[in-house]
Design an enzyme around this catalytic site. Sequence first.
Site, PDB file in Angstrom:
ATOM      1  N   ASP A 157       0.731  -1.033  -0.126  1.00 50.05           N
ATOM      2  CA  ASP A 157      -0.015  -0.114  -0.123  1.00 50.05           C
ATOM      3  C   ASP A 157       0.959   1.345   0.077  1.00 50.05           C
ATOM      4  O   ASP A 157       2.122   1.154   0.363  1.00 50.05           O
ATOM      5  CB  ASP A 157      -0.799   0.141   1.264  1.00 50.05           C
ATOM      6  CG  ASP A 157      -1.857  -1.052   1.310  1.00 50.05           C
ATOM      7  OD1 ASP A 157      -2.242  -1.670   0.262  1.00 50.05           O
ATOM      8  OD2 ASP A 157      -2.395  -1.395   2.369  1.00 50.05           O
TER       9      ASP A 157
HETATM   10  N1  URA Z   1      -1.342  -5.980   3.823  1.00 49.71           N
HETATM   11  C1  URA Z   1      -1.695  -4.686   3.861  1.00 49.71           C
HETATM   12  O1  URA Z   1      -2.602  -4.333   4.433  1.00 49.71           O
HETATM   13  N2  URA Z   1      -1.105  -3.871   3.083  1.00 49.71           N
HETATM   14  C2  URA Z   1       0.025  -4.058   2.643  1.00 49.71           C
HETATM   15  O2  URA Z   1       0.728  -3.025   1.799  1.00 49.71           O
HETATM   16  C3  URA Z   1       0.508  -5.272   2.663  1.00 49.71           C
HETATM   17  C4  URA Z   1      -0.176  -6.109   3.174  1.00 49.71           C
END
Ligand code: URA
Length: 235
Positions: free
Chosen positions: A103
Amino acid sequence: MRLDRFLAECGFGTRSDVKKLIKSGRVTVSGETVARPESQVDPNTCEVRVDGKTANYREFVYLMMNKPAGYVSATWDKKLPTVIDLLPREYLHFEPFPVGRLDIDTEGLLLLTNDGALGHKLLSPKKHVTKTYVAEIEKPTGADDIKLFEQGMDLGDFVTLPASLVPLTDTKPYFAEVTICEGKFHQVKRMFEKVDNKVVYLRRIRMKNLSLDDNLKPGEVRELTEAELSDLKEN
Ligand code: URA
């Protein structure tokens, strides 16, 4: 392959940089000075040198990045900066792509490569490649949560495979280590939400047997070592 393209792909600069290099007589091919950028070379048989230094041709590049927050895990975005913007110029001609997504606010280990076969293998849902994260969460985690993570949980659109949850602190700030073997959108955040908790910070520290190098500052990149690459390619 043209000599100028070969040298650009070996990391000696842009096509126009290497044209200048070649024209200035600093390049030899199998011992002979070659001053024409359009000369043909066979990467498998010719020994090309620049100022006496051998140019090593390679098709693939494998990069470990410590992704900082604020960058999108994509090769292009309409508005936001991408992880590709963080790469040193010498790697751009390989056209690497991020293997999987973190993310925008997640930090940590991101592999970038132009080796599509390896990328595909690591991302295949059938392979169950493990990913380990350190999460800072709002509330402490306990035995009940560990059990729910282990059992797999129904997140509405899918049921998670068994995951491991290891509390790292029992006083604020609360940290826990989570290992999942899938890569669904916002998966770790959603798993904590499901147990009535909230991720406030997330960092990936491992993917399969590849660990984030502690010496890499956020935004820094280095090539994988041969040992790291062969471990990663193992089944
Ligand atoms: N899980 C999440 O919630 N975000 C990420 O970036 C990776 C795994």
